[in-house]
Design an enzyme around this catalytic site. Sequence first.
Site, mmCIF file in Angstrom:
data_model
loop_
_atom_site.group_PDB
_atom_site.id
_atom_site.type_symbol
_atom_site.label_atom_id
_atom_site.label_comp_id
_atom_site.label_asym_id
_atom_site.label_seq_id
_atom_site.Cartn_x
_atom_site.Cartn_y
_atom_site.Cartn_z
ATOM 1 N N GLY A 99 0.826 -1.198 0.000
ATOM 2 C CA GLY A 99 0.000 0.000 0.000
ATOM 3 C C GLY A 99 0.861 1.249 0.000
ATOM 4 O O GLY A 99 2.061 1.197 0.286
ATOM 5 N N GLY B 270 -0.169 -4.874 0.633
ATOM 6 C CA GLY B 270 -1.376 -4.617 -0.132
ATOM 7 C C GLY B 270 -1.489 -5.441 -1.394
ATOM 8 O O GLY B 270 -2.594 -5.770 -1.839
ATOM 9 N N GLU C 85 5.406 -6.198 7.631
ATOM 10 C CA GLU C 85 4.845 -5.081 8.398
ATOM 11 C C GLU C 85 5.413 -4.897 9.802
ATOM 12 O O GLU C 85 5.432 -3.779 10.312
ATOM 13 C CB GLU C 85 3.318 -5.223 8.481
ATOM 14 N N ASP D 126 -1.628 -7.119 7.660
ATOM 15 C CA ASP D 126 -3.062 -6.890 7.526
ATOM 16 C C ASP D 126 -3.592 -7.446 6.202
ATOM 17 O O ASP D 126 -3.167 -8.508 5.784
ATOM 18 C CB ASP D 126 -3.382 -5.402 7.701
#
Length: 382
Positions: free
Chosen positions: A94, A142, A165, A173
């Site tokens: 992301g 992402g 992450e 996530d």
Amino acid sequence: MPLTVLTSASRLKPLCRLQRIQAHMMSSHVEAEVLLEKAGRAAVITMNRPKVLNALNLSMIRQIYPQLKKWENDSETDMVIIKAAGGKAFCAGGDIRAVTEAGKAGDSLAQDFFREEYMLNNAIGSYKKPYVAIIDGITMGGGVGLSVHGRFRVATEKTLFAMPETAIGLFPDVGGGYFLPRLRGKLGLFLALTGFRLKGRDVQRAGVATHFVESKKIPELEKQLVDLKAPSDADVSRLLESFQKQSALDSDKPFLLDKHASDINRLFGSSSVEEIMQNLKADASEFATKQAEILSRMSPTSLKITFKQLQAGAALSLQDVLVMEYRLSQACMRGHDFYEGVRAVLIDKDQCPRWNPASLEEVSDQFVDECFGALGEKDLRF
């Protein structure tokens, strides 16, 4: 002078000027960040930000999500193929910098990005038509969310997978709490905590990809996918398997983590991150020592959140995991480590984050529990 007697030379002057203006307009034209096209009865999504490794931003999410929904209910669309331009990355993650700036400024992007990204992840996970992700290159964060929940994920020798992450004060996530604990043994927890990178055929062997096809065969695979008539999942699966059988590259090499599988299950099969660290430090092997050193560099808060996230996610639906992860995302936006991790890794690049709290022992169970707390009206809803 009548227009009819203008010389050819004078007629050419405005034409040349027009061509120069058009050329300038074309050179300064901003290319679409994501291409949404139809090829026959197949819908094709192309990630189109190769200069930034196809990083996913809110604008792209807002283009992909409604179009996916439209295609799902379109009688003239049989399947969706998602791929990327540039040849280096499918999607490296992301647009974290934009989210960081928004979080610091109190801008709604810090909520909108995660909410809408997770809604897109859920739409992919529940898609009624065949969804084929061609992850031919770097696929992290992402980018994993855009692919791993789809029915078919095609890796190549150029695929590089990771969920890194915990190194930036976040957690794995985009539904990591769903797919990671469903990998065999403690492999998912190992990948989540350490950010270990899988390459090529190993991405499929780990269970992240469903198929492996050599990169040079991808254009022909895409052509044959598009040519399928009203394909069922079984039809798509048969075609992917036929291409996989033609792809012998690295088939003789064992899965990189095979030799460590029993160690991973033993060392990471603990009831807390502190116990995992104790196990790793007590074990004299080179592998254990290296993993202990890697974990010591990660955000202690992220490690504890991630451990609990995967524990809980193992028994939840993808939707419920994404609701949980949205709560965690907002806890990270309220905290310290995410901003510090992004500074150290992506902005200043000094690779020396100053985590707060600085040790696992200082991260209380109560604090971790609060990160999982409901947000009331602000909770993610589908």
